[in-house]
Write an enzyme that holds these catalytic residues in place. Structure first.
Site, short mmCIF file in Angstrom:
data_model
loop_
_atom_site.label_atom_id
_atom_site.label_comp_id
_atom_site.label_asym_id
_atom_site.label_seq_id
_atom_site.Cartn_x
_atom_site.Cartn_y
_atom_site.Cartn_z
N LYS A 159 1.23 18.03 9.41
CA LYS A 159 0.65 19.22 8.76
C LYS A 159 1.75 19.94 7.94
O LYS A 159 2.64 19.27 7.42
CB LYS A 159 0.00 20.13 9.81
N GLU B 21 -9.08 20.52 8.42
CA GLU B 21 -8.42 21.70 7.83
C GLU B 21 -8.58 21.70 6.30
O GLU B 21 -8.68 22.76 5.68
CB GLU B 21 -6.93 21.73 8.24
N GLU C 231 -12.21 13.46 15.02
CA GLU C 231 -11.51 14.64 15.50
C GLU C 231 -12.49 15.80 15.67
O GLU C 231 -12.81 16.49 14.70
CB GLU C 231 -10.43 15.07 14.49
N GLY D 19 -5.64 21.34 18.04
CA GLY D 19 -4.66 22.40 18.24
C GLY D 19 -5.05 23.41 19.30
O GLY D 19 -4.42 24.46 19.42
N SER E 48 -5.74 17.48 20.14
CA SER E 48 -4.94 17.72 21.35
C SER E 48 -4.62 16.44 22.12
O SER E 48 -4.51 16.47 23.35
CB SER E 48 -5.62 18.76 22.26
P1 PGA Z 1 -3.60 18.32 17.29
O1 PGA Z 1 -4.03 17.99 15.79
O2 PGA Z 1 -3.14 17.01 17.90
O3 PGA Z 1 -2.50 19.32 17.18
O4 PGA Z 1 -4.80 18.85 17.99
C1 PGA Z 1 -4.71 16.80 15.48
C2 PGA Z 1 -5.07 16.79 14.01
O5 PGA Z 1 -5.44 17.83 13.46
O6 PGA Z 1 -4.98 15.72 13.35
#
Ligand code: PGA
Length: 255
Positions: free
Chosen positions: A11, A97, A167, A173, A214
């Site tokens: 990210k 996102e 996802e 997150g 996560s």
């Molecule tokens: P995360 O993000 O492992 O921090 O939950 C995964 C992602 O957004 O690809």
């Protein structure tokens, strides 16, 4: 047999200098697992040259986090597939996102996949429902709709080389992971199921499907033990050398 694929989605984290230090630490510790697990890091655009350079000659893949579908032109702030070639072999497309904060749609996601494939980049295509959709019980229809839209006009041969990341947005997150059974069910019945309807069972069985949200060094073994989960797209845990190495190690062991 589908080769497991773990990808770290950094990210908007790490400067080029930090990225070099990070992949230098990663490199020797991942080497022994790379024959079993395809491993990819996806840094911000500005880190790609430094990371590609630091990983030259090593079988750790490099991915971008986004791209534009056009060949070039008046698109201020955007980066094309042609620009990524030579720096990245993979590209994350349609991350939630991007869909949420940057107005990406199923239509733009599809155009980006077409362009990525035309330039020989492996798309990692993200799908997943939000909390309200999950609670309303529309996960299956929503996610299968995203898969159909993403793959519109993509040939069966091209589809084999695409990676899909399921996802659930409520798990990203948040520290909340979908249980391995639920994750496997959506990856298998919903994502692979939709791919089987489009391309037939044989092609659907060849396409790799990751879980994301996560995923960490504690839950990866259980996720990887599931028959329809072929890897993970990892955010937070991919920013820690120890955690990422442990995830790749566990994936090598449990698949
Ligand atoms: P995360 O993000 O492992 O921090 O939950 C995964 C992602 O957004 O690809």
């Amino acid at each position: 047999m589908r080769k497991p694929i773990l990808a770290g989605n950094w990210k908007m984290n790490q400067t080029p200098a930090e990225a070099i230090e990070f992949v230098r630490a990663l490199r020797p510790r991942l080497a022994q697992y790379l024959p079993q697990v395809e491993t990819v890091v996806c840094p911000p655009f500005v880190c790609l040259p430094a990371v590609a350079d630091a990983l030259a000659g090593v079988k750790i893949g490099v991915g971008a986090q986004n791209m534009h579908w056009a060949e070039g032109g008046a698109y201020t702030g955007e980066v094309s597939a042609a620009m990524l070639k030579g720096l990245a072999g993979y590209v994350i497309i349609g991350h939630s996102e991007r869909r949420q904060y940057f107005a990406e749609t199923d239509g733009s996601v599809n155009k980006k996949i077409v362009a990525a494939l035309a330039h020989g980049l492996v798309p990692i295509v993200c799908v997943g429902e939000d909390l309200a959709q999950n609670e309303a019980g529309v996960t299956e229809t929503f996610v299968s709709g995203q898969v159909r839209a993403a793959f519109a006009g993509i040939s069966a041969d091209q589809a084999r080389g695409v990676v899909v990341a399921y996802e659930p947005i409520w798990a990203i997150g948040t520290g909340k992971t979908a249980t391995s059974e639920v994750a496997n069910r959506v990856c298998g019945l919903v994502v692979r199921g939709a791919l089987a309807e489009i391309y037939g069972e044989e092609v659907a069985q060849a396409i790799r499907i990751q879980y994301g949200g996560s995923a960490n060094e504690k839950n990866i073994a259980e996720l990887m033990a599931m028959p329809d989960i072929d890897g993970a797209l990892i955010g937070g845990a991919s920013l820690k050398v120890d955690a990422f190495v442990e995830m790749v190690r566990a994936a090598a062991e449990h698949r």
